[in-house]
Design an enzyme around this catalytic site. Sequence first.
Site, PDB file in Angstrom:
ATOM      1  N   CYS A 122       3.723  10.309 -10.790  1.00 45.92           N
ATOM      2  CA  CYS A 122       4.571  11.480 -10.647  1.00 45.92           C
ATOM      3  C   CYS A 122       3.753  12.600 -10.009  1.00 45.92           C
ATOM      4  O   CYS A 122       2.561  12.459  -9.799  1.00 45.92           O
ATOM      5  CB  CYS A 122       5.059  11.932 -12.013  1.00 45.92           C
ATOM      6  N   ARG A 178       5.195  10.746  -4.169  1.00 46.26           N
ATOM      7  CA  ARG A 178       4.716  10.106  -5.397  1.00 46.26           C
ATOM      8  C   ARG A 178       5.863   9.655  -6.289  1.00 46.26           C
ATOM      9  O   ARG A 178       5.647   8.978  -7.294  1.00 46.26           O
ATOM     10  CB  ARG A 178       3.822  11.070  -6.194  1.00 46.26           C
ATOM     11  N   TRP A 214       8.495   9.530 -10.950  1.00 50.36           N
ATOM     12  CA  TRP A 214       8.632   8.127 -10.615  1.00 50.36           C
ATOM     13  C   TRP A 214       8.777   7.426 -11.961  1.00 50.36           C
ATOM     14  O   TRP A 214       7.826   7.349 -12.729  1.00 50.36           O
ATOM     15  CB  TRP A 214       7.369   7.654  -9.873  1.00 50.36           C
ATOM     16  N   ASN A 274       1.961  13.835 -16.103  1.00 50.83           N
ATOM     17  CA  ASN A 274       1.782  12.663 -15.246  1.00 50.83           C
ATOM     18  C   ASN A 274       0.795  11.756 -15.963  1.00 50.83           C
ATOM     19  O   ASN A 274      -0.247  12.233 -16.416  1.00 50.83           O
ATOM     20  CB  ASN A 274       1.219  13.136 -13.894  1.00 50.83           C
ATOM     21  N   GLY A 275       1.105  10.468 -16.101  1.00 53.02           N
ATOM     22  CA  GLY A 275       0.203   9.543 -16.795  1.00 53.02           C
ATOM     23  C   GLY A 275       0.962   8.757 -17.840  1.00 53.02           C
ATOM     24  O   GLY A 275       2.185   8.623 -17.775  1.00 53.02           O
ATOM     25  N   GLU A 298      -2.043 -14.228   2.700  1.00 52.22           N
ATOM     26  CA  GLU A 298      -1.901 -12.773   2.665  1.00 52.22           C
ATOM     27  C   GLU A 298      -3.103 -12.097   3.352  1.00 52.22           C
ATOM     28  O   GLU A 298      -2.936 -11.124   4.092  1.00 52.22           O
ATOM     29  CB  GLU A 298      -1.752 -12.311   1.205  1.00 52.22           C
ATOM     30  N   LYS A 317      -2.773  -9.626   6.562  1.00 48.23           N
ATOM     31  CA  LYS A 317      -3.310  -8.252   6.610  1.00 48.23           C
ATOM     32  C   LYS A 317      -4.142  -8.065   7.867  1.00 48.23           C
ATOM     33  O   LYS A 317      -4.019  -7.071   8.563  1.00 48.23           O
ATOM     34  CB  LYS A 317      -4.191  -7.949   5.393  1.00 48.23           C
ATOM     35  N   GLU A 355      -1.984  -7.995  11.050  1.00 48.90           N
ATOM     36  CA  GLU A 355      -1.152  -6.799  11.191  1.00 48.90           C
ATOM     37  C   GLU A 355      -1.920  -5.598  11.721  1.00 48.90           C
ATOM     38  O   GLU A 355      -1.403  -4.847  12.528  1.00 48.90           O
ATOM     39  CB  GLU A 355      -0.576  -6.394   9.820  1.00 48.90           C
ATOM     40  N   HIS A 413      -6.730 -32.118   8.447  1.00 51.47           N
ATOM     41  CA  HIS A 413      -5.561 -32.801   8.991  1.00 51.47           C
ATOM     42  C   HIS A 413      -5.113 -32.207  10.325  1.00 51.47           C
ATOM     43  O   HIS A 413      -3.950 -32.320  10.696  1.00 51.47           O
ATOM     44  CB  HIS A 413      -4.417 -32.788   7.969  1.00 51.47           C
ATOM     45  N   LYS A 449       7.996  -0.179   8.191  1.00 51.42           N
ATOM     46  CA  LYS A 449       7.789  -0.307   6.750  1.00 51.42           C
ATOM     47  C   LYS A 449       8.961  -0.990   6.065  1.00 51.42           C
ATOM     48  O   LYS A 449       8.796  -1.687   5.078  1.00 51.42           O
ATOM     49  CB  LYS A 449       7.557   1.084   6.160  1.00 51.42           C
TER      50      LYS A 449
HETATM   51  C1  F6R Z   1       3.229  -6.843   5.370  1.00 52.22           C
HETATM   52  C2  F6R Z   1       4.503  -6.377   4.896  1.00 52.22           C
HETATM   53  C3  F6R Z   1       5.705  -7.163   5.241  1.00 52.22           C
HETATM   54  C4  F6R Z   1       6.756  -7.072   4.135  1.00 52.22           C
HETATM   55  C5  F6R Z   1       8.069  -7.729   4.568  1.00 52.22           C
HETATM   56  C6  F6R Z   1       9.081  -7.719   3.473  1.00 52.22           C
HETATM   57  O1  F6R Z   1       2.175  -6.012   5.023  1.00 52.22           O
HETATM   58  O2  F6R Z   1       4.596  -5.371   4.249  1.00 52.22           O
HETATM   59  O3  F6R Z   1       5.394  -8.489   5.517  1.00 52.22           O
HETATM   60  O4  F6R Z   1       6.258  -7.686   2.988  1.00 52.22           O
HETATM   61  O5  F6R Z   1       8.578  -7.063   5.683  1.00 52.22           O
HETATM   62  O6  F6R Z   1       9.332  -6.423   3.054  1.00 52.22           O
HETATM   63  P1  F6R Z   1       9.841  -6.102   1.608  1.00 52.22           P
HETATM   64  O7  F6R Z   1       8.782  -6.481   0.645  1.00 52.22           O
HETATM   65  O8  F6R Z   1      10.105  -4.620   1.633  1.00 52.22           O
HETATM   66  O9  F6R Z   1      11.100  -6.893   1.411  1.00 52.22           O
END
Ligand code: F6R
Length: 602
Positions: free
Chosen positions: A2, A27, A75, A99-100, A478, A482, A485, A501, A597
């Site tokens: 928060c 936040r 939050w 907050n906490g 993953e 990362k 990306e 293989h 995002k």
């Molecule tokens: C990678 C990333 C994306 C999301 C994907 C699904 O860092 O963030 O691969 O994971 O676009 O998004 P959400 O989780 O919002 O459904």
Amino acid sequence: MCGIVGYYGNNEKKEILIDGLRELEYRGYDSAGIALINDNLLNHFKAIGKLDNLAYRMRDFNSSGFGVAIGHTRWATHGKPTELNAHPHLGDYSFVVHNGIIENYKELKETLKSDGVEFLSQTDTETIVHLFENINNQIDNPFEAFTQTINRLEGAYATLIISEAMADTIFFAKYGSPMLIGFNDGEIFFASSDTPIIGKANEVYYLEDGEYGYIVDGEIKLFDKNGAKEFKRERLTPDKILAQKDGYRFFMEKEIYEQSSIMSDTIMGRVNDNGVDFDEIDDSILDGIDEIKICACGTSYHSALTGAYLLERSAKIRTSVEIASEFRYKDPLLSNKTLFITISQSGETADTLEALKMAKKAGLKSLSICNVDNSSIVRESDITILTRAGIEKGVASTKAFATQVMVLWLFSLYLAKKRDKISPEQLSNEIKAILHSPTSLKVDDNLHSKIHRLSKRYLHGHGFFFIGRDIFYPLALEGALKLKEISYLHAEGYPAGEMKHGPIALADSELFTIALMPQTLWYDKIKSNVEELSARDSTILAISPLDFELADDFIKTKEYDHPMLEFFEMMVVTQILALEISIRLGNDVDMPRNLAKSVTVE
Ligand code: F6R
């Protein structure tokens, strides 16, 4: 996650607080509220949802002359995002923002209730204001009452109280959650980070854990467990963007560092001596269920894969995982004995949402694991477990992934117990490991500098293979995602045993293998897979607690005795590796090219 602001002075308090809260809205925006004492009159306003709702509610309110004010943007962690649960919380004559997490709030609440105190909200925070007033009613000394209140709190807090019992002060305390005090010519500001006060205050003091105090005649009186304390103000940076990142170079870096503290929020209230409990789950959802299907995209798909290992291993329930965009068009065979789980950070991913609608249409019960309350996926699901990661600004997901994995781990144990598939000893070992996981997520400065140094060797070449086995296979996927990306370098995640293989044909010194080699799961197996690659001259970066002679580069992790603790530590290593490579390549870490995002198109 928060945000808090406070103000002591003569200027218009509404503007200062709303402006300040706007800076902290990232936040959390489940609700917001402000309380103030102006002309000895106590007033408060609250609204659920975005801050604009609060600003609208206060549109006709003005405060002039001297006064004190506190504000909060929430939050939700304890209790739903309702107006009653919104801060500030009221006692009889005081307001608190916090907050906490107050870990002992249930005990405190019970004691206060037995003294006749009535509670209005489901929050842990409300106990602070009642405790303060309860003590003050007995001793009639607000500052001493505040001191005694703080001494009784366990957990983490950054908290502010204003009270008619001493109308010209703000009481403050900090332990484990951030708070600072800003100064400008007779005005005093409080905030969870410096962005709300930049441009308003010119000096600042960052409170240390265990410090608390109040304002007397415009001066801060500061204390800690040893009594009164001197402190030194610093000049406040005028650069807002720098301040939002709390001194980190990128939001992604800040979010990597935050994972340890955020994980405590994810766990909070969900583990106890008997195992795992979710307030959100009504057990009837599990009636007749004999199988689980998880659907997600991208990073969330990787957490789903990790979850499938955990669910099958602990809860002994058949679990399959599907990429949402594939699932939608494959005419899947669905049974209403299957629990359909969707995982999404944003809760708005079009493919995942459509997959969920299809499953519901076929009569399946649905559960979502999500970071954004009230998002489309949450609204569409029968039940939701929130990951409580706070807003993630870096496009490349880090803390959202970590918290998704934690929720899946918790859920697998919850189900294991319900299905009678886990012994009390096993469960207690798992709980011990869960409680230890925030430590395994702490970023070690030496480790970060080591990764920074060795990252310069990994800026070229013809590709990366991240390899792992078991739950370290989704982690390899993953780690590779990362890197892809944010560095734009080619990287693949592979199950280590699968290299021979086909993919091993690519091996040469310009192929970088990032080997995840935990000691708790199949170490000898992965070791021989890495030896095979080394024999073909691949450059090996080994991540392991056990020394490995064939490594060209070696990152030594801690000797944990639980695979999930090794998982979280190695996850941090792969995140920092991607970050450091991307920075060296001069890329925009937070907003990598071609990505968004929230992916609301299919
Ligand atoms: C990678 C990333 C994306 C999301 C994907 C699904 O860092 O963030 O691969 O994971 O676009 O998004 P959400 O989780 O919002 O459904």
